[in-house]
Design an enzyme around this catalytic site. Structure first.
Site, PDB file in Angstrom:
ATOM      1  N   LYS A 100      11.814 -27.087   5.689  1.00  0.00           N
ATOM      2  CA  LYS A 100      12.923 -27.503   6.501  1.00  0.00           C
ATOM      3  C   LYS A 100      13.864 -28.452   6.503  1.00  0.00           C
ATOM      4  O   LYS A 100      13.240 -29.775   5.820  1.00  0.00           O
ATOM      5  CB  LYS A 100      12.539 -27.992   7.754  1.00  0.00           C
TER       6      LYS A 100
ATOM      7  N   HIS B 286       2.120 -26.955  11.217  1.00  0.00           N
ATOM      8  CA  HIS B 286       3.335 -28.012  11.535  1.00  0.00           C
ATOM      9  C   HIS B 286       3.563 -29.155  11.966  1.00  0.00           C
ATOM     10  O   HIS B 286       3.805 -29.666  11.096  1.00  0.00           O
ATOM     11  CB  HIS B 286       4.523 -26.985  11.975  1.00  0.00           C
TER      12      HIS B 286
ATOM     13  N   HIS C  39       5.840 -23.962   6.178  1.00  0.00           N
ATOM     14  CA  HIS C  39       7.478 -23.785   6.125  1.00  0.00           C
ATOM     15  C   HIS C  39       8.006 -24.656   6.991  1.00  0.00           C
ATOM     16  O   HIS C  39       9.414 -25.447   5.853  1.00  0.00           O
ATOM     17  CB  HIS C  39       7.857 -22.323   6.329  1.00  0.00           C
TER      18      HIS C  39
ATOM     19  N   LYS D 293       5.110 -22.116  24.212  1.00  0.00           N
ATOM     20  CA  LYS D 293       5.614 -20.997  23.870  1.00  0.00           C
ATOM     21  C   LYS D 293       6.882 -20.599  25.044  1.00  0.00           C
ATOM     22  O   LYS D 293       6.078 -21.295  26.014  1.00  0.00           O
ATOM     23  CB  LYS D 293       5.188 -19.551  23.067  1.00  0.00           C
TER      24      LYS D 293
ATOM     25  N   ARG E 129       0.484  -0.934  -0.651  1.00  0.00           N
ATOM     26  CA  ARG E 129      -0.249   0.298   0.020  1.00  0.00           C
ATOM     27  C   ARG E 129       0.802   1.412   0.269  1.00  0.00           C
ATOM     28  O   ARG E 129       0.422   2.093  -0.976  1.00  0.00           O
ATOM     29  CB  ARG E 129      -0.585  -0.095   0.753  1.00  0.00           C
TER      30      ARG E 129
ATOM     31  N   LYS F 122      -0.105 -19.416   5.809  1.00  0.00           N
ATOM     32  CA  LYS F 122      -1.032 -19.755   7.166  1.00  0.00           C
ATOM     33  C   LYS F 122      -0.909 -18.176   7.282  1.00  0.00           C
ATOM     34  O   LYS F 122      -0.644 -17.527   7.489  1.00  0.00           O
ATOM     35  CB  LYS F 122       0.152 -20.472   7.380  1.00  0.00           C
TER      36      LYS F 122
ATOM     37  N   ASP G 149      -2.117 -22.386  15.182  1.00  0.00           N
ATOM     38  CA  ASP G 149      -1.051 -21.869  15.055  1.00  0.00           C
ATOM     39  C   ASP G 149      -0.256 -23.374  14.515  1.00  0.00           C
ATOM     40  O   ASP G 149       0.569 -22.734  14.090  1.00  0.00           O
ATOM     41  CB  ASP G 149      -0.101 -20.755  16.205  1.00  0.00           C
TER      42      ASP G 149
HETATM   43  C1  BG6 Z   1       4.975 -19.874  12.575  1.00  0.00           C
HETATM   44  C2  BG6 Z   1       3.064 -19.540  13.881  1.00  0.00           C
HETATM   45  O1  BG6 Z   1       3.634 -20.527  10.895  1.00  0.00           O
HETATM   46  O2  BG6 Z   1       6.008 -20.760  13.244  1.00  0.00           O
HETATM   47  C3  BG6 Z   1       4.576 -19.209  14.769  1.00  0.00           C
HETATM   48  O3  BG6 Z   1       3.026 -18.916  13.926  1.00  0.00           O
HETATM   49  C4  BG6 Z   1       5.381 -19.699  15.908  1.00  0.00           C
HETATM   50  O4  BG6 Z   1       4.516 -18.428  16.204  1.00  0.00           O
HETATM   51  C5  BG6 Z   1       6.622 -20.040  13.897  1.00  0.00           C
HETATM   52  O5  BG6 Z   1       6.844 -18.561  15.989  1.00  0.00           O
HETATM   53  C6  BG6 Z   1       8.200 -21.258  14.402  1.00  0.00           C
HETATM   54  O6  BG6 Z   1       8.477 -21.616  13.200  1.00  0.00           O
HETATM   55  P1  BG6 Z   1      10.665 -22.236  13.600  1.00  0.00           P
HETATM   56  O7  BG6 Z   1      10.213 -21.906  11.587  1.00  0.00           O
HETATM   57  O8  BG6 Z   1      10.804 -20.685  13.915  1.00  0.00           O
HETATM   58  O9  BG6 Z   1      10.370 -23.252  13.981  1.00  0.00           O
END
Ligand code: BG6
Length: 484
Positions: A182, A240, A178, A331, A51, A148, A235
């Site tokens: 890895k 993941h 993602h 976390k 934007r 995501k 999340d």
């Molecule tokens: C993200 C989450 O998809 O993955 C985050 O939204 C999380 O909350 C992160 O911290 C963790 O990714 P990585 O690659 O640091 O393990």
């Protein structure tokens, strides 16, 4: 070992949300590293679209600063950075209006791969897709990358799929998780399917249980408003951890190709039993030593959202009947540590007698940090003194095994973006997979909303709530230590 880098085809990559946090931290530094390694061909162009009104020099300054901040100092070469910046452009765009779209259209070149990265709020996906189509910017070969969260539940994920399907077909849509990018996650597939050693044992007859841990030391880091609506289940687990579980539990696909792999993953998700309430522990980090707790971090003094979740999950099929999968993520835990541990059963008979304490064979796939694979085996303790046994690791740390350069493991985003340009969807989630994952997650969340469940508190810097220990103790098992 010098890695083999094959340049991808020339491309125009437009990053919507080109000034956002993900672009700054991951996408742009990742592209720079691919450029540095010679994977991005000279004709490739990256166009930031957002934007803010900004000229091209302004955008290059922004990207230069991102590289300074997020690329390792050893890989920052001023000349190479400037050469990379020359490949960048910027267009100020009004996602909901008409501003900037004609200019973007004029920038696109014929005869190169076109990719559009939606690094924006999902509420804008429809507007962007419609305009890309309406302005004739996207063609039948263009690729769309979406981030995501892909939906908040099954209904919203379906709605997003429908929105995108109005303008793009499934073969054009790259839904990023993602974790699939890895290096060690991909290695998990190599270890399973490129060796004869493990697959015969890879079932309930030989595997006692599987533990999947994704522990983080960070809190919600300024993402409170998103996170408090989401929680660890949405999340991390729905995407993941679910993807990791799929790669362990799936049947061998007949080829390493997108649909063969994704068909097998989908079967796993569909085979998951509903999770019983007693098989879930939800936690929320509290405040200690003057450090704010979760509720202060998200600014919601009555939040019931979990920053930690542990679950016992069953894959209800022939291969896995009787082997539980224990999943946990949270976390502000003791250490940043992500791993998958596959614990094998005891040998049926010990020839060394009862005195020799047997310890399990465990295959540990370490995702981060210190990526590598370890197999714990029993051997004889060296030296005299009779047949005393000891459990030692056969260690394949990638940094050591791959020698010089082995430490330079590319970031997940780098690999995934190059796959988009190559047109390879294997490491991306298909629409039906995402929907199936939500279909499994939704009732779990609905159940605790109905029951008015409150997460239990845990102290930051620990392994999470005490209650999570019970989840395994009652099965006569224990969690592995969370170590850096
Ligand atoms: C993200 C989450 O998809 O993955 C985050 O939204 C999380 O909350 C992160 O911290 C963790 O990714 P990585 O690659 O640091 O393990």
């Amino acid at each position: 070992m010098v890695s083999r880098v094959i340049p991808v085809d020339p491309f125009d990559l437009v990053i919507f949300g080109g000034t956002g946090d993900l672009a700054r931290r991951k996408i742009l530094p990742g592209l720079y590293r691919r450029f540095l390694d010679g994977q991005m061909p000279p004709e490739a162009r990256v166009i930031g679209a957002a934007r803010s009104e900004m000229d091209e020099d302004g955008y290059r300054d922004f990207v230069r600063a991102a590289i300074e901040e997020f690329v390792d100092a050893r890989r920052r070469d001023p000349e190479r950075i400037e050469a990379f910046l020359e490949r960048l452009g910027y267009v100020a765009i009004d996602a909901r209006g008409t501003g900037g779209w004609q200019e973007l259209r004029d920038r696109m070149r014929a005869g190169v791969v076109r990719a559009f990265y939606f690094s924006v709020a999902p509420a804008l996906f429809g507007d962007l897709a419609e305009r890309l189509h309406g302005f004739g910017i996207a063609d039948g070969d263009s690729r769309l990358v979406v981030e995501k969260p892909f939906g908040h539940d099954l209904a919203s994920a379906r709605a997003l799929n429908t929105t995108l399907a109005a303008h793009f077909n499934e073969a054009q849509i790259y839904r990023i998780d993602h974790y699939l990018g890895k290096e060690t996650v991909q290695n998990l597939m190599a270890v399973r399917f490129a060796n004869i050693l493990f697959e015969p044992l890879w079932n309930a007859q030989y595997v006692d249980h599987v533990q999947i841990t994704v522990a983080e030391t960070v809190g919600v880091d300024g993402r409170g408003s998103y996170y408090d609506q989401s929680g660890a289940m949405r999340d991390m687990v729905q995407n993941h951890l679910m993807q990791l579980l799929c790669l362990i539990a799936m049947e061998p696909p007949n080829r390493f190709d997108p649909d063969a792999v994704r068909d097998e993953k989908l079967k796993v998700i569909r085979a998951l039993d509903p999770v019983a309430p007693e098989d879930i522990v939800r936690g929320q980090y509290g405040a200690v030593g003057g450090q704010p707790g979760y509720r202060e971090d998200v600014g919601n003094s009555d939040s019931r959202t979990e920053s930690y979740v542990a679950l016992r999950v069953h894959v209800s099929n022939w291969r896995w009947k009787g082997t539980p999968f224990y999943l946990r993520t949270g976390k502000r835990l003791r250490a940043r540590s992500s791993e998958i541990a596959i614990t094998f059963r005891e040998p049926p008979h010990s020839i060394f007698g009862e005195d020799e304490r047997w310890k399990e064979n465990v295959l540990v796939i370490r995702l981060q940090p210190n990526e590598g694979i370890k197999l714990r085996v029993m051997i004889k303790e060296p030296g005299p003194g009779g047949m005393r046994l000891v459990n030692v690791p056969l260690d394949m740390s990638f940094a050591e095994a791959l020698g010089e350069g082995g430490t330079d493991i590319p970031d997940a985003y780098e690999r995934l973006i190059m796959d988009v340009i190559r047109g390879n969807q294997t490491l991306f989630m298909r629409g039906d997979e995402v929907e199936a994952a939500w279909a499994w997650t939704d009732p779990v969340i609905a159940e605790w909303v109905d029951a008015g469940s409150r997460p239990v508190s845990y102290d930051p810097g620990t392994s999470g709530p005490e209650d999570a220990l019970m989840l395994m103790h009652r099965d006569g098992r224990r969690w592995r230590e969370i170590t850096p």
